[in-house]
Design an enzyme around this catalytic site. Structure first.
Site, mmCIF file in Angstrom:
data_model
loop_
_atom_site.group_PDB
_atom_site.id
_atom_site.type_symbol
_atom_site.label_atom_id
_atom_site.label_comp_id
_atom_site.label_asym_id
_atom_site.label_seq_id
_atom_site.Cartn_x
_atom_site.Cartn_y
_atom_site.Cartn_z
ATOM 1 N N GLY A 8 12.929 15.841 -54.763
ATOM 2 C CA GLY A 8 14.331 16.250 -54.889
ATOM 3 C C GLY A 8 14.536 17.758 -54.949
ATOM 4 N N GLY A 17 2.403 34.643 -49.192
ATOM 5 C CA GLY A 17 1.132 34.549 -49.900
ATOM 6 C C GLY A 17 0.850 35.858 -50.619
ATOM 7 C CG ASP A 42 0.968 30.449 -53.022
ATOM 8 O OD1 ASP A 42 1.115 29.315 -53.508
ATOM 9 O OD2 ASP A 42 -0.151 31.013 -52.919
ATOM 10 C CE1 TYR A 47 -5.111 33.457 -55.273
ATOM 11 C CE2 TYR A 47 -2.743 33.619 -54.962
ATOM 12 C CZ TYR A 47 -3.931 32.971 -54.735
ATOM 13 O OH TYR A 47 -3.944 31.840 -53.945
ATOM 14 C CE LYS A 76 -2.110 28.491 -55.013
ATOM 15 N NZ LYS A 76 -1.806 29.933 -54.854
ATOM 16 C CG HIS A 109 -6.519 28.075 -57.579
ATOM 17 N ND1 HIS A 109 -6.125 29.326 -57.943
ATOM 18 C CD2 HIS A 109 -6.755 28.155 -56.248
ATOM 19 C CE1 HIS A 109 -6.116 30.124 -56.893
ATOM 20 N NE2 HIS A 109 -6.503 29.435 -55.845
#
Ligand code: A2P
Length: 316
Positions: A8, A17, A42, A47, A76, A109
């Protein structure tokens, strides 16, 4: 822009990215991307740049470029925070770094568990096997994160069909999405078919071949996706770049795609790829370039006497 329906909630099919976007350049890149019209960012704790991404999002909201509701933010769970009770603190740390109240999507991840003390893992004793730290337990923590309102939806990354089946059999909230390496050299037909038949969306990481990966993650004989001659010929026929043609190919497959760039011109170029139409013949021609070639092969999880092997990672 086309969106995918995740329980939804509308996920914009193209996102930005941020893997490999260094703190220092990612702030400007995210700001520029949102200005251009990107509405999906994302991210991932590993990172190491979520604070800068968060600063950029906050600035864009304060300046009135976008509202939080209009944005889709994915992040993640890192490997050392697997386990039912570790998920909430992990997502709370990410939310604090991103300066957000909630995520739109939170992913496991990797199907790889590490001991909490080891963010990086290079020796057997840094890891936990999936027997010691089952995905089903971690998933209970993911489900709790939804119940707590910390994220709207949950999914996984780097999961094989076998692992998805096991997870679905042991879950009350189904994973909505599997983020995997996917590009014309690694088309993943079987995995995509399984996911789409089972109402699991697919998101393509390293869609352009991630040629800016650290040297340690590269093989010597690597083919360079963005230099592919067949795609280049098709790109020139349709007046697009190779990168744009690849992004359009993902979108035509109903696959969400997150090309990384920190360059304003390439950010714009990639965004404009959503308008590109490919014919069935164009799609068939791209299908032919498949090499079943992973760039992110997971060998970094394989250490002497460790629990992970290439076979048990990918179930191939
Ligand atoms: P840059 O950030 O300087 O634009 P992937 O998304 O597969 O991880 O690939 C990211 C790599 O591709 C980065 O090196 C990025 O460089 C480059 N890149 C991104 N967009 C384009 C484009 N439109 N044309 C060429 N290279 C691109």
């Amino acid at each position: 822009m086309q969106t995918l329906n995740l329980n939804g909630y509308a996920l914009p099919i193209l996102g930005l990215g941020t893997w490999k976007s260094a703190p220092g350049e990612v702030y400007t890149a995210v700001k520029e991307a949102i200005k251009i019209g990107y509405r999906h960012i994302d991210c991932a704790a590993i990172y190491g740049n979520e604070k800068e991404v968060g600063n950029a999002i906050k600035t864009c909201i304060e300046e009135g470029t976008v509202t939080r509701d209009e944005l889709w933010v994915t992040s993640k769970l890192w490997n050392n925070m697997h386990g039912e009770n570790n998920v909430a603190p992990a997502i709370q740390k990410t939310l604090s770094d991103l300066q957000l109240e909630y995520l739109d999507l939170y992913l496991i991840h990797w199907p790889v568990a590490q001991k909490k003390l080891f963010v990086g893992a290079s020796k057997a004793q840094h890891f936990l096997s999936l027997e010691e730290q089952p995905i089903a337990n971690t998933w209970k923590g993911m489900e709790k994160a939804v119940e707590l309102g910390l994220t709207k939806t949950i999914g996984v990354s780097n999961f094989s069909v076998k692992k998805l089946k096991e997870l679905i059999a042991n879950s009350s909230i189904k994973p909505v999405l599997n983020q995997v390496e996917l590009h014309p050299y690694f088309q993943q037909d079987e995995l995509v078919d399984y996911c789409h038949t089972n109402n699991i969306h697919v998101m393509a990481y390293s869609p352009l071949g991630s040629s800016d990966r650290p040297e340690g993650l590269k093989a010597e004989d690597e083919p360079v996706l963005l230099e592919d001659k067949s795609i280049a010929a098709l790109a020139s026929k349709i007046n697009a770049s190779v990168a744009q043609t690849i992004i359009a190919w993902d979108i035509h497959r109903g696959i969400s795609v997150i090309p990384k760039s920190v360059n304003p011109a390439r950010l714009k170029q990639n965004f404009e790829a959503v308008e590109i139409k490919l014919s069935d013949t164009d799609m068939a021609n791209i299908k032919k370039v498949n090499k079943d070639r992973r760039y992110v092969d997971g060998k970094f999880w394989v250490v002497p006497d460790g629990p992970y092997t290439i076979e048990n990672l990918w179930d191939e």
